[in-house]
Scaffold this active site. Structure first.
Site, PDB file in Angstrom:
ATOM      1  N   HIS A   1      50.484  37.451  38.213  1.00 35.88           N
ATOM      2  CA  HIS A   1      49.849  37.351  36.899  1.00 35.88           C
ATOM      3  C   HIS A   1      48.556  38.159  37.010  1.00 35.88           C
ATOM      4  O   HIS A   1      47.780  37.977  37.951  1.00 35.88           O
ATOM      5  CB  HIS A   1      49.543  35.895  36.550  1.00 35.88           C
ATOM      6  CG  HIS A   1      48.667  35.772  35.338  1.00 35.88           C
ATOM      7  ND1 HIS A   1      48.994  36.380  34.150  1.00 35.88           N
ATOM      8  CD2 HIS A   1      47.462  35.173  35.142  1.00 35.88           C
ATOM      9  CE1 HIS A   1      48.046  36.132  33.265  1.00 35.88           C
ATOM     10  NE2 HIS A   1      47.104  35.411  33.841  1.00 35.88           N
TER      11      HIS A   1
ATOM     12  N   GLU B   1      51.095  32.042  23.933  1.00 41.59           N
ATOM     13  CA  GLU B   1      49.925  31.243  23.570  1.00 41.59           C
ATOM     14  C   GLU B   1      49.235  31.872  22.358  1.00 41.59           C
ATOM     15  O   GLU B   1      48.095  31.557  22.048  1.00 41.59           O
ATOM     16  CB  GLU B   1      48.975  31.101  24.750  1.00 41.59           C
ATOM     17  CG  GLU B   1      48.477  32.409  25.323  1.00 41.59           C
ATOM     18  CD  GLU B   1      47.525  32.222  26.490  1.00 41.59           C
ATOM     19  OE1 GLU B   1      46.471  31.629  26.280  1.00 41.59           O
ATOM     20  OE2 GLU B   1      47.863  32.677  27.600  1.00 41.59           O
TER      21      GLU B   1
ATOM     22  N   CYS C   1      48.984  31.299  30.262  1.00 44.64           N
ATOM     23  CA  CYS C   1      49.790  32.424  30.741  1.00 44.64           C
ATOM     24  C   CYS C   1      50.978  31.985  31.598  1.00 44.64           C
ATOM     25  O   CYS C   1      51.666  32.821  32.173  1.00 44.64           O
ATOM     26  CB  CYS C   1      48.918  33.379  31.543  1.00 44.64           C
ATOM     27  SG  CYS C   1      47.474  33.910  30.652  1.00 44.64           S
TER      28      CYS C   1
HETATM   29  N1  CAA Z   1      31.262  50.206  40.202  1.00 41.37           N
HETATM   30  C1  CAA Z   1      32.254  49.497  40.795  1.00 41.37           C
HETATM   31  N2  CAA Z   1      32.343  48.141  40.673  1.00 41.37           N
HETATM   32  C2  CAA Z   1      31.438  47.485  39.929  1.00 41.37           C
HETATM   33  C3  CAA Z   1      30.383  48.168  39.296  1.00 41.37           C
HETATM   34  C4  CAA Z   1      30.301  49.589  39.447  1.00 41.37           C
HETATM   35  N3  CAA Z   1      29.341  50.325  38.872  1.00 41.37           N
HETATM   36  N4  CAA Z   1      29.630  47.264  38.630  1.00 41.37           N
HETATM   37  C5  CAA Z   1      30.202  46.041  38.859  1.00 41.37           C
HETATM   38  N5  CAA Z   1      31.288  46.183  39.628  1.00 41.37           N
HETATM   39  C6  CAA Z   1      32.222  45.145  40.086  1.00 41.37           C
HETATM   40  C7  CAA Z   1      31.545  43.851  40.505  1.00 41.37           C
HETATM   41  O1  CAA Z   1      31.033  43.927  41.820  1.00 41.37           O
HETATM   42  C8  CAA Z   1      32.693  42.878  40.355  1.00 41.37           C
HETATM   43  O2  CAA Z   1      33.567  42.996  41.459  1.00 41.37           O
HETATM   44  P1  CAA Z   1      34.038  41.664  42.249  1.00 41.37           P
HETATM   45  O3  CAA Z   1      34.693  40.794  41.237  1.00 41.37           O
HETATM   46  O4  CAA Z   1      34.973  42.199  43.279  1.00 41.37           O
HETATM   47  O5  CAA Z   1      32.805  41.046  42.806  1.00 41.37           O
HETATM   48  C9  CAA Z   1      33.462  43.418  39.140  1.00 41.37           C
HETATM   49  O6  CAA Z   1      33.018  44.769  38.982  1.00 41.37           O
HETATM   50  C10 CAA Z   1      33.177  42.654  37.857  1.00 41.37           C
HETATM   51  O7  CAA Z   1      31.827  42.523  37.716  1.00 41.37           O
HETATM   52  P2  CAA Z   1      31.206  41.184  37.077  1.00 41.37           P
HETATM   53  O8  CAA Z   1      31.779  39.988  37.722  1.00 41.37           O
HETATM   54  O9  CAA Z   1      29.734  41.316  37.091  1.00 41.37           O
HETATM   55  O10 CAA Z   1      31.768  41.347  35.592  1.00 41.37           O
HETATM   56  P3  CAA Z   1      31.672  40.363  34.372  1.00 41.37           P
HETATM   57  O11 CAA Z   1      30.640  39.311  34.575  1.00 41.37           O
HETATM   58  O12 CAA Z   1      31.544  41.238  33.187  1.00 41.37           O
HETATM   59  O13 CAA Z   1      33.105  39.595  34.352  1.00 41.37           O
HETATM   60  C11 CAA Z   1      35.461  39.285  34.085  1.00 41.37           C
HETATM   61  C12 CAA Z   1      34.340  40.212  34.612  1.00 41.37           C
HETATM   62  C13 CAA Z   1      35.300  37.900  34.693  1.00 41.37           C
HETATM   63  C14 CAA Z   1      36.797  39.861  34.470  1.00 41.37           C
HETATM   64  C15 CAA Z   1      35.327  39.245  32.535  1.00 41.37           C
HETATM   65  O14 CAA Z   1      35.723  40.479  32.027  1.00 41.37           O
HETATM   66  C16 CAA Z   1      36.142  38.163  31.877  1.00 41.37           C
HETATM   67  O15 CAA Z   1      35.678  37.042  31.697  1.00 41.37           O
HETATM   68  N6  CAA Z   1      37.415  38.505  31.447  1.00 41.37           N
HETATM   69  C17 CAA Z   1      38.264  37.608  30.681  1.00 41.37           C
HETATM   70  C18 CAA Z   1      38.765  36.452  31.424  1.00 41.37           C
HETATM   71  C19 CAA Z   1      39.821  36.704  32.407  1.00 41.37           C
HETATM   72  O16 CAA Z   1      40.483  37.702  32.402  1.00 41.37           O
HETATM   73  N7  CAA Z   1      39.959  35.686  33.211  1.00 41.37           N
HETATM   74  C20 CAA Z   1      40.988  35.675  34.135  1.00 41.37           C
HETATM   75  C21 CAA Z   1      42.031  34.595  33.991  1.00 41.37           C
HETATM   76  S1  CAA Z   1      42.286  33.916  32.454  1.00 41.37           S
HETATM   77  C22 CAA Z   1      43.868  34.277  32.088  1.00 41.37           C
HETATM   78  O17 CAA Z   1      44.616  34.870  32.775  1.00 41.37           O
HETATM   79  C23 CAA Z   1      44.262  33.768  30.806  1.00 41.37           C
HETATM   80  C24 CAA Z   1      45.244  32.693  30.834  1.00 41.37           C
HETATM   81  O18 CAA Z   1      45.766  32.100  31.763  1.00 41.37           O
HETATM   82  C25 CAA Z   1      45.507  32.309  29.502  1.00 41.37           C
END
Ligand code: CAA
Length: 389
Positions: free
Chosen positions: A233, A79, A111
């Site tokens: 994945h 992609e 993906c």
């Molecule tokens: N210690 C331990 N854990 C902690 C923490 C700390 N100090 N602080 C936060 N956390 C945990 C949270 O509790 C949370 O855990 P859970 O998910 O188990 O509840 C985790 O860390 C993440 O915290 P947030 O949800 O608050 O984090 P965020 O809002 O920054 O988002 C994310 C995280 C969604 C992965 C973001 O990085 C993102 O959007 N990434 C890109 C998109 C992605 O990868 N999407 C997935 C599928 S898309 C894909 O695969 C592409 C495709 O098909 C083309």
């Protein structure tokens, strides 16, 4: 007659970024990145790598062992394509020295396209048992500096040869798949970064896994105890845990402990490389195979493929006698260890110093003498490459 994976190999660029350094620079708790999201390092892409160079460099690991005449098709899943018209498969066909009497095409569905390619390869080989298909899944996960997705970037390629000599694993006739129109992740034609609602994407992924697992059990008559491990994945490693946790109670106590141990093995490379979109599931498979202890021929492995937008597929592989001889654990670990760690300022400079603009005739920073395929720059708006030796 059995059809499956004869060869498999992985490649990732030679630069990396530590996720603790990234967390500190972005005012986040390091544990959020390393535990909450589950990433330790990510590969960083220099301006002389693209999906073509990575795919070619992955396939180069085994292509000289294969009779090139037998390869009748090249399916290039990505992609992050390098051209809106010309397929990356044609560049790769040339750089890998494949014959002209071949079909070569690029496939896109977020993906998921690598899995579509694998299944098309299986169907083609089933109809034409004397022929082989080269599948390349190559991508660059690029979300942008200071975005929530930044911690889940990464890059790399997995190449697989599909044939009636499945030295690694047979692809079983048990696949189930589905499509649902979801606005969770996309990349407009004029954007070099992906746009994503990461939380929605995670929910779609978990829901599709659950739905397909239900259908799989019904159609195959199998249960979780029939599986020796799973590959997923893995945009970030926690996502795979979220999926598996939904069904883990279906296994025996002993089975649950084993599947958890094997999940950690399947996450290992992905934790250290980051997301490689369509190649991510197959890196997780390699990780499971390289990092698990106790896998034996005859073991059934579950694979869950997901591409935002959204399309998913769940199927299984059966390991073959001598499967470990196809693996190159030491080489993969050495490639990861040899990556040059970047400081935050070096990473940001590399991230911004890409060569997306075809209109200026310009060279990349490709170092000479690496023996790798490299993108060397633009000439008359046409991509220039150095072919791997
Ligand atoms: N210690 C331990 N854990 C902690 C923490 C700390 N100090 N602080 C936060 N956390 C945990 C949270 O509790 C949370 O855990 P859970 O998910 O188990 O509840 C985790 O860390 C993440 O915290 P947030 O949800 O608050 O984090 P965020 O809002 O920054 O988002 C994310 C995280 C969604 C992965 C973001 O990085 C993102 O959007 N990434 C890109 C998109 C992605 O990868 N999407 C997935 C599928 S898309 C894909 O695969 C592409 C495709 O098909 C083309």
């Amino acid at each position: 007659m059995s059809v499956g994976i004869e060869e498999i190999a992985f490649y990732t660029p030679a630069l990396s970024l530590d996720m603790v350094a990234l967390a500190k620079a972005r005012d986040e708790e390091p544990d959020k990145y390393t535990i909450g999201i589950g990433q330790t390092t990510q590969s960083v892409v220099p301006n002389y790598e693209d999906v073509v160079t990575m795919g070619v460099n992955a396939a180069k690991n085994f292509i000289d062992r294969v009779d090139r005449e037998s390869i009748d098709m090249l399916l290039f899943a990505t992609e992050s394509g390098v051209d809106n018209s010309k397929s990356g498969a044609i560049f790769a066909k040339n750089f890998l020295g494949l014959k002209d009497g071949i079909r070569a095409i690029e496939l896109k569905q977020a993906c998921y396209a690598g899995t579509f390619a694998l299944m098309q390869a299986k169907d083609f080989v089933t109809l034409h048992p004397d022929k082989k298909v080269l599948v390349i899944a190559s991508d660059i996960a690029r979300y942008g500096l200071k975005t929530p997705g930044e911690v889940t970037q990464g890059a790399g390629a997995v190449a697989m040869l599909v044939s009636t000599e499945p030295k690694l694993a047979v692809i079983n006739d048990d696949t189930v798949y589905m499509v649902k129109d979801e606005p969770d992740f996309w990349r407009p034609i004029d954007s070099d970064i992906a746009l994503v609602d990461g939380h929605q994407s995670t929910d779609v992924y978990k829901d599709m896994f659950l739905e397909l697992w239900g259908r799989y059990k019904q159609e195959s008559g199998l249960s979780l105890n029939d599986f020796a491990g799973w590959a997923f994945h893995m945009p970030y490693t926690k996502m795979a845990k979220k999926a598996l946790d939904q069904i883990l109670p279906e296994a025996s106590e002993e089975g649950q402990a084993l599947l958890k141990e094997r999940l950690a093995a399947s996450q290992y490379y992905n934790r250290h490389v980051g997301n490689l979109y369509t190649g991510s599931l197959y890196l997780s498979l390699l990780s499971l195979l390289d990092q698990s202890t106790g896998l034996v021929a005859g073991d059934r492995l579950g694979l869950f493929s997901f591409g935002s937008g959204a399309e998913a597929e769940l199927f299984s592989l059966t390991l073959q006698e001598g499967f470990e001889k196809v693996l190159s654990k030491q080489a993969t670990e050495a490639m990861l260890a040899a990556r040059k760690p970047l400081s935050m300022s070096e990473y940001e400079a590399v991230f911004l110093d890409q060569r997306f603009d075809s209109k200026n005739t310009q060279k990349t920073d490709a170092p000479a003498g690496t023996g790798r395929c490299q993108f060397t720059g633009w000439q008359d708006q046409y991509r220039q490459y150095r072919i791997a030796k």
